[in-house]
Design a protein around this motif. Structure first.
Motif, PDB file in Angstrom:
ATOM      1  N   GLY A 101     -30.945  18.738  60.085  1.00 19.90           N
ATOM      2  CA  GLY A 101     -30.712  18.819  61.516  1.00 19.90           C
ATOM      3  C   GLY A 101     -29.313  18.385  61.921  1.00 19.90           C
ATOM      4  O   GLY A 101     -28.964  18.409  63.104  1.00 19.90           O
ATOM      5  N   GLU A 102     -28.494  17.964  60.951  1.00 16.89           N
ATOM      6  CA  GLU A 102     -27.113  17.557  61.229  1.00 16.89           C
ATOM      7  C   GLU A 102     -26.264  18.777  61.577  1.00 16.89           C
ATOM      8  O   GLU A 102     -26.568  19.906  61.189  1.00 16.89           O
ATOM      9  N   LYS A 103     -25.156  18.528  62.263  1.00 17.36           N
ATOM     10  CA  LYS A 103     -24.211  19.607  62.575  1.00 17.36           C
ATOM     11  C   LYS A 103     -23.611  20.151  61.286  1.00 17.36           C
ATOM     12  O   LYS A 103     -23.216  19.397  60.404  1.00 17.36           O
ATOM     13  N   ILE A 104     -23.544  21.469  61.187  1.00 17.46           N
ATOM     14  CA  ILE A 104     -22.919  22.101  60.022  1.00 17.46           C
ATOM     15  C   ILE A 104     -21.408  21.972  60.138  1.00 17.46           C
ATOM     16  O   ILE A 104     -20.727  21.749  59.141  1.00 17.46           O
ATOM     17  N   GLY A 105     -20.889  22.094  61.326  1.00 20.49           N
ATOM     18  CA  GLY A 105     -19.448  21.968  61.554  1.00 20.49           C
ATOM     19  C   GLY A 105     -18.807  23.304  61.855  1.00 20.49           C
ATOM     20  O   GLY A 105     -19.141  24.320  61.246  1.00 20.49           O
ATOM     21  N   LEU A 106     -17.898  23.283  62.796  1.00 16.52           N
ATOM     22  CA  LEU A 106     -17.247  24.519  63.233  1.00 16.52           C
ATOM     23  C   LEU A 106     -16.396  25.152  62.143  1.00 16.52           C
ATOM     24  O   LEU A 106     -16.400  26.374  61.974  1.00 16.52           O
ATOM     25  N   GLU A 107     -15.666  24.325  61.393  1.00 13.07           N
ATOM     26  CA  GLU A 107     -14.814  24.867  60.333  1.00 13.07           C
ATOM     27  C   GLU A 107     -15.645  25.637  59.309  1.00 13.07           C
ATOM     28  O   GLU A 107     -15.295  26.728  58.890  1.00 13.07           O
ATOM     29  N   ARG A 108     -16.747  25.028  58.921  1.00 15.96           N
ATOM     30  CA  ARG A 108     -17.629  25.662  57.923  1.00 15.96           C
ATOM     31  C   ARG A 108     -18.240  26.946  58.481  1.00 15.96           C
ATOM     32  O   ARG A 108     -18.331  27.949  57.793  1.00 15.96           O
ATOM     33  N   LEU A 109     -18.672  26.919  59.728  1.00 18.38           N
ATOM     34  CA  LEU A 109     -19.287  28.103  60.331  1.00 18.38           C
ATOM     35  C   LEU A 109     -18.285  29.230  60.534  1.00 18.38           C
ATOM     36  O   LEU A 109     -18.640  30.400  60.417  1.00 18.38           O
ATOM     37  N   ILE A 110     -17.050  28.884  60.813  1.00 22.60           N
ATOM     38  CA  ILE A 110     -16.035  29.931  60.961  1.00 22.60           C
ATOM     39  C   ILE A 110     -15.763  30.594  59.625  1.00 22.60           C
ATOM     40  O   ILE A 110     -15.653  31.812  59.533  1.00 22.60           O
ATOM     41  N   SER A 111     -15.702  29.799  58.561  1.00 21.20           N
ATOM     42  CA  SER A 111     -15.444  30.387  57.244  1.00 21.20           C
ATOM     43  C   SER A 111     -16.692  31.031  56.649  1.00 21.20           C
ATOM     44  O   SER A 111     -16.600  31.979  55.878  1.00 21.20           O
ATOM     45  N   ARG A 112     -17.878  30.527  56.996  1.00 20.61           N
ATOM     46  CA  ARG A 112     -19.133  31.083  56.496  1.00 20.61           C
ATOM     47  C   ARG A 112     -20.154  31.070  57.634  1.00 20.61           C
ATOM     48  O   ARG A 112     -20.977  30.151  57.728  1.00 20.61           O
ATOM     49  N   PRO A 113     -20.111  32.093  58.501  1.00 22.08           N
ATOM     50  CA  PRO A 113     -20.977  32.082  59.688  1.00 22.08           C
ATOM     51  C   PRO A 113     -22.472  32.159  59.386  1.00 22.08           C
ATOM     52  O   PRO A 113     -23.283  31.885  60.267  1.00 22.08           O
ATOM     53  N   THR A 114     -22.836  32.460  58.153  1.00 22.56           N
ATOM     54  CA  THR A 114     -24.255  32.512  57.792  1.00 22.56           C
ATOM     55  C   THR A 114     -24.758  31.186  57.218  1.00 22.56           C
ATOM     56  O   THR A 114     -25.920  31.092  56.814  1.00 22.56           O
ATOM     57  N   ALA A 115     -23.916  30.161  57.212  1.00 17.61           N
ATOM     58  CA  ALA A 115     -24.283  28.866  56.615  1.00 17.61           C
ATOM     59  C   ALA A 115     -25.533  28.298  57.272  1.00 17.61           C
ATOM     60  O   ALA A 115     -25.667  28.290  58.490  1.00 17.61           O
ATOM     61  N   GLU A 116     -26.448  27.817  56.438  1.00 17.34           N
ATOM     62  CA  GLU A 116     -27.685  27.199  56.906  1.00 17.34           C
ATOM     63  C   GLU A 116     -27.700  25.689  56.682  1.00 17.34           C
ATOM     64  O   GLU A 116     -28.507  24.988  57.270  1.00 17.34           O
ATOM     65  N   TYR A 117     -26.836  25.232  55.795  1.00 14.44           N
ATOM     66  CA  TYR A 117     -26.839  23.826  55.405  1.00 14.44           C
ATOM     67  C   TYR A 117     -25.490  23.192  55.685  1.00 14.44           C
ATOM     68  O   TYR A 117     -24.446  23.832  55.561  1.00 14.44           O
ATOM     69  N   CYS A 118     -25.498  21.907  56.009  1.00 17.40           N
ATOM     70  CA  CYS A 118     -24.250  21.164  56.128  1.00 17.40           C
ATOM     71  C   CYS A 118     -23.667  21.030  54.715  1.00 17.40           C
ATOM     72  O   CYS A 118     -24.371  21.229  53.719  1.00 17.40           O
ATOM     73  N   ALA A 119     -22.406  20.702  54.629  1.00 14.54           N
ATOM     74  CA  ALA A 119     -21.718  20.676  53.336  1.00 14.54           C
ATOM     75  C   ALA A 119     -22.380  19.709  52.354  1.00 14.54           C
ATOM     76  O   ALA A 119     -22.528  20.026  51.167  1.00 14.54           O
ATOM     77  N   GLU A 120     -22.807  18.555  52.832  1.00 17.51           N
ATOM     78  CA  GLU A 120     -23.395  17.550  51.937  1.00 17.51           C
ATOM     79  C   GLU A 120     -24.679  18.076  51.289  1.00 17.51           C
ATOM     80  O   GLU A 120     -24.885  17.927  50.084  1.00 17.51           O
ATOM     81  N   VAL A 121     -25.546  18.681  52.086  1.00 20.05           N
ATOM     82  CA  VAL A 121     -26.813  19.207  51.558  1.00 20.05           C
ATOM     83  C   VAL A 121     -26.538  20.369  50.615  1.00 20.05           C
ATOM     84  O   VAL A 121     -27.169  20.497  49.560  1.00 20.05           O
ATOM     85  N   LYS A 122     -25.568  21.214  50.955  1.00 22.29           N
ATOM     86  CA  LYS A 122     -25.231  22.356  50.103  1.00 22.29           C
ATOM     87  C   LYS A 122     -24.748  21.875  48.739  1.00 22.29           C
ATOM     88  O   LYS A 122     -25.137  22.430  47.708  1.00 22.29           O
TER      89      LYS A 122
END
Length: 134
Positions: A101-122
């Motif tokens: 439920g944490e924020k994925i982050g704008l930078e990550r979503l811009i580079s990978r708009p299909t991201a489902e997980y935050c960087a730590e979980v990924k």
């Protein structure tokens, strides 16, 4: 209309507001059209083989065909991810990790708009995959 630069400069309190969600929806719809175009182009090239008069041309065509098959496979796997992301926008949970439920982050979503997980979980999930594959 928002741009990538404006989104990255937005205050953190604006995370996934109406404008940002609209931006990502448009981004995902454009990505879907682009992906469908890549698939169509690759399939077109596969269904219209050139005249191969010698062995070198034939070998190059086979290499190209393998490449186009990989493009079709990869892009075909991306389409459902795009659709899921658009559905998450409609449901209102786009931009948040499906696991924590944490924020994925704008930078990550811009580079990978299909991201489902935050960087730590990924990262954790990728480490788990490595251990099960080996």
């Amino acid at each position: 209309m928002l741009t990538k630069e404006k989104i990255l400069k937005a205050p953190k309190k604006n995370y996934m507001n109406k404008e940002q969600l609209e931006f990502f929806k448009i981004l995902l719809e454009e990505l879907k059209l682009e992906t469908l175009g890549h698939i169509k182009d690759a399939k077109n090239r596969l269904s219209n083989p050139p005249d191969c008069s010698d062995e070198v041309d034939r070998a190059q065509h086979e290499i190209d065909s393998m490449l186009f098959l990989r493009i079709v496979e990869r892009e075909s796997k991306l389409l459902p991810k795009i659709d899921k992301a658009i559905l998450r926008i409609k449901k209102g949970d786009y931009g948040f990790c499906v696991e924590t439920g944490e924020k994925i982050g704008l930078e990550r979503l811009i580079s990978r708009p299909t991201a489902e997980y935050c960087a730590e979980v990924k990262i954790i999930n990728e480490e788990k995959e490595k251990h099960f594959v080996d």
